[in-house]
Design a protein around this motif. Structure first.
Motif, mmCIF file in Angstrom:
data_model
loop_
_atom_site.group_PDB
_atom_site.id
_atom_site.type_symbol
_atom_site.label_atom_id
_atom_site.label_comp_id
_atom_site.label_asym_id
_atom_site.label_seq_id
_atom_site.Cartn_x
_atom_site.Cartn_y
_atom_site.Cartn_z
ATOM 1 N N VAL A 49 0.872 -1.180 0.000
ATOM 2 C CA VAL A 49 0.000 0.000 0.000
ATOM 3 C C VAL A 49 0.902 1.220 0.000
ATOM 4 N N ASP A 51 1.345 5.599 -0.985
ATOM 5 C CA ASP A 51 0.749 6.893 -1.329
ATOM 6 C C ASP A 51 1.498 7.455 -2.529
ATOM 7 N N ASP A 73 -6.673 3.961 -5.599
ATOM 8 C CA ASP A 73 -7.771 4.437 -4.759
ATOM 9 C C ASP A 73 -7.714 5.961 -4.730
ATOM 10 N N TRP A 75 -9.103 9.242 -3.367
ATOM 11 C CA TRP A 75 -9.826 9.540 -2.149
ATOM 12 C C TRP A 75 -9.643 11.014 -1.778
ATOM 13 N N CYS A 82 -15.104 7.374 1.359
ATOM 14 C CA CYS A 82 -13.693 7.008 1.201
ATOM 15 C C CYS A 82 -13.142 6.394 2.481
ATOM 16 N N SER A 86 -11.473 2.827 1.817
ATOM 17 C CA SER A 86 -10.010 2.727 1.802
ATOM 18 C C SER A 86 -9.465 1.645 2.728
ATOM 19 N N GLU A 90 -7.095 -1.511 1.567
ATOM 20 C CA GLU A 90 -5.775 -1.714 2.159
ATOM 21 C C GLU A 90 -5.655 -3.122 2.741
ATOM 22 N N LEU A 102 -1.623 -1.545 -4.120
ATOM 23 C CA LEU A 102 -2.609 -0.482 -3.937
ATOM 24 C C LEU A 102 -1.909 0.869 -3.858
ATOM 25 N N ARG A 104 -2.640 4.882 -3.280
ATOM 26 C CA ARG A 104 -3.630 5.830 -2.762
ATOM 27 C C ARG A 104 -3.292 7.224 -3.281
ATOM 28 N N ASP A 106 -4.598 11.227 -3.182
ATOM 29 C CA ASP A 106 -5.441 12.289 -2.622
ATOM 30 C C ASP A 106 -5.799 13.250 -3.759
ATOM 31 N N PRO A 123 -15.368 8.176 -3.610
ATOM 32 C CA PRO A 123 -14.223 7.380 -4.029
ATOM 33 C C PRO A 123 -14.360 6.874 -5.462
#
Length: 323
Positions: A49, A51, A73, A75, A82, A86, A90, A102, A104, A106, A123
């Motif tokens: 996971v 970012d 994802d 979000w 979300c 989320s 995860e 995954l 993520r 923003d 989402p």
């Protein structure tokens, strides 16, 4: 980078399979080198996971998607659905044990990516497989639906792109897995020019760029694959599908009509139909007509890829029809 659409039921994108195979091979080489140096070449569960922002999107999503399907994802902090979705994604990313990664994103901090993916609300969940973007679902979804979607994604990634995912080691230190850095090649500029031409819809420019590579290296695999599909797309441009299919149905022995219909079949994702149509035409024809059909069939084999089971089966059928 503008994401492209990929249909799970459609024909594979022109160089995606080859690019994925090459990137996967480089990643395996990097892991093997790490093993020789005492490392495992594996990722930790925490690295499943990540970012991602606009600056790292190409490295963390596009390049990684040549090894493993990357689920994105999208979000936002203010989005209540979300906050429910989320954590499920995860948890599933870890449970799938390296079969997906995954990422993520923003949307408030990465507006450009939100616009490029055409996201109207969050989402929103996408996947990227071998550089190809695929919308999965938007809004709330229950866990069973998510699992079914991920199972289908993993199956498509393995069957069509040869992506078997990442090796996960619970004892691995985060950040310890090697990142495969693509080496610059002598034809990168020409191949990039071809890709840009394709993205712009300039099929003639892409064809010329691939031919420039092949003029110097006639066996270059990516250029051969790219040229085959670019020429296919150029051939079907401007076709009236209904008229082409009607003519093919009315004239089963008309080589030109059957070849045109086979091209449409392949572009539409009906791979077996395209191969079967031309093999039947080979059986009904002789001389120059038969040779023309055989040559087109071999060209379509190049588009799909020589390792595809459908190509292997069709090659056997073609041999029986010829001999």
């Amino acid at each position: 980078m503008q994401p492209r659409n990929m249909s799970m039921s459609g024909v594979v994108d022109l160089a995606a399979v080859k690019a994925a195979q090459e990137a996967k091979a480089k990643a395996e080489q990097a892991r093997a080198e790490a093993a020789r140096q005492g490392g495992t070449g594996a990722v930790s569960p925490a690295e499943l996971v990540i970012d991602v922002d606009e600056a790292g999107f190409e490295r963390d999503v596009l390049q990684r998607s040549a090894e493993v399907p990357v689920v994105i994802d999208f979000w936002a902090e203010w989005c209540q659905p979300c906050k429910q979705l989320s954590p499920v994604l995860e948890r599933l990313a870890v449970e799938y044990d390296g079969r997906i990664l995954l990422a993520r994103i923003d949307v408030d901090a990465n507006q450009m990516l939100m616009q490029q993916f055409g996201i109207q609300g969050v989402p929103a969940v996408f996947a990227v497989v071998a550089g190809q973007a695929l919308p999965l679902f938007q809004g709330a979804a229950d866990e069973q639906q998510i699992r079914q979607t991920l199972d289908q994604l993993v199956a498509v990634a393995e069957e069509r792109f040869g992506l078997t995912g990442l090796t996960v080691d619970p004892d691995a230190e985060p950040g310890g897995a090697p990142q495969a850095a693509p080496a610059a090649g002598p034809y990168d500029a020409a191949l990039n020019a071809a890709a840009l031409a394709l993205d712009a819809g300039d099929l003639g420019g892409a064809i010329q760029a691939y031919r420039n590579v092949l003029a110097d290296d006639p066996a270059h695999p990516e250029a051969l694959l790219g040229l085959a599909q670019a020429e296919l797309l150029q051939r079907v441009q401007g076709m009236d599908p209904q008229k082409v299919r009607q003519e093919a149905a009315e004239k089963p022995s008309d080589v030109r009509a059957q070849i045109a219909a086979a091209d449409l079949d392949l572009v539409g994702g009906h791979v077996e139909d395209a191969f079967g149509r031309l093999i039947q035409t080979v059986q009904r024809t002789a001389g120059d007509d038969r040779d023309a059909v055989r040559v087109r069939l071999l060209e379509l084999f190049e588009v799909v890829g020589p390792e595809d089971p459908r190509v292997i089966g069709a090659r056997r059928a073609l041999a029986r029809a010829l001999f």
